[in-house]
Design an enzyme around this catalytic site. Structure first.
Site, PDB file in Angstrom:
ATOM      1  N   CYS A  70      -3.965  -2.683  -0.070  1.00  0.00           N
ATOM      2  CA  CYS A  70      -4.129  -1.406   0.834  1.00  0.00           C
ATOM      3  C   CYS A  70      -2.614  -1.481   0.723  1.00  0.00           C
ATOM      4  O   CYS A  70      -2.198  -0.275   2.051  1.00  0.00           O
ATOM      5  CB  CYS A  70      -4.720  -2.133   2.440  1.00  0.00           C
ATOM      6  N   HIS A  71      -1.399  -1.732   0.602  1.00  0.00           N
ATOM      7  CA  HIS A  71       0.060  -2.139   0.352  1.00  0.00           C
ATOM      8  C   HIS A  71       0.415  -1.454  -0.755  1.00  0.00           C
ATOM      9  O   HIS A  71       1.006  -3.361  -1.428  1.00  0.00           O
ATOM     10  CB  HIS A  71       0.513  -3.040   1.664  1.00  0.00           C
ATOM     11  N   PHE A  72       0.700  -0.443  -1.641  1.00  0.00           N
ATOM     12  CA  PHE A  72      -0.100   0.364  -1.289  1.00  0.00           C
ATOM     13  C   PHE A  72      -0.332   1.240  -2.212  1.00  0.00           C
ATOM     14  O   PHE A  72      -0.742   0.375  -3.268  1.00  0.00           O
ATOM     15  CB  PHE A  72       1.324   1.407  -1.137  1.00  0.00           C
TER      16      PHE A  72
END
EC number: 4.2.1.59
Length: 172
Positions: A70-72
């Protein structure tokens, strides 16, 4: 706590997150996924840059760690705030290790510098915490400097990490 261990493995850290390591009134580490270390190979009350205590902890890096998705998306990197939080976690853990009681809360940091990153290709993150001041009375608080290394290279430095232990956090 007499005859304190000078190192802790993953199971010990998980016991801390369940409130089983430092007793019913001791501080807890967070549970996974927010537990940001796999082991603590060194706990000392006398070592460190200031002679007031030192903690070294490690996190094994694998590409499937939750934050990389999720990052990134398409540019995976461990969020810098997780490294900072890990250092606060270790200051609080040390306060419990020396017998402090209460709920741990981060109180601030004087300065943080990021000069590198943790990518999914890394193998290990090492956290080093050097205590500058420890208060263990009615007020329980630690003040420390910390650094984060990835595969032996320093990538973050934090000055004046501050954590306190509180009996009552309702007004916090």
């Amino acid at each position: 706590m007499q005859n304190k261990p000078s190192s802790y493995d993953r199971e010990d850290l998980l016991a801390s997150s369940r409130g089983e390591l430092f007793g019913p009134n001791g501080p807890q580490l967070p549970a996974p996924n927010m537990l940001m270390m796999d082991r603590i190979p060194l706990m000392s009350e006398t070592e460190g840059a200031f002679g007031k205590g030192k903690v070294i902890a490690e996190l094994d890096i694998t590409p499937d760690l939750w934050f990389f998705d999720c990052h990134f998306p398409g540019d995976p990197v461990m969020p810098g705030c997780l490294g900072l939080d890990a250092m606060w976690q270790l200051v609080g853990f040390f306060l419990g290790w020396i017998g402090g009681e209460g709920k741990g809360r981060a109180l601030g940091v004087g300065e943080v510098k990021f000069t590198g990153q943790v990518l999914p290709t890394a193998k290990k993150v090492t956290y080093e915490i050097d205590f500058k001041r420890v208060i263990n009375r009615k007020l329980v608080m630690g003040l420390a400097d910390g650094r984060v290394l990835v595969d032996g290279k320093e990538i973050y430095v934090a000055k004046d990490l501050k954590v306190g232990l509180f009996q009552d956090t309702s007004a916090f």
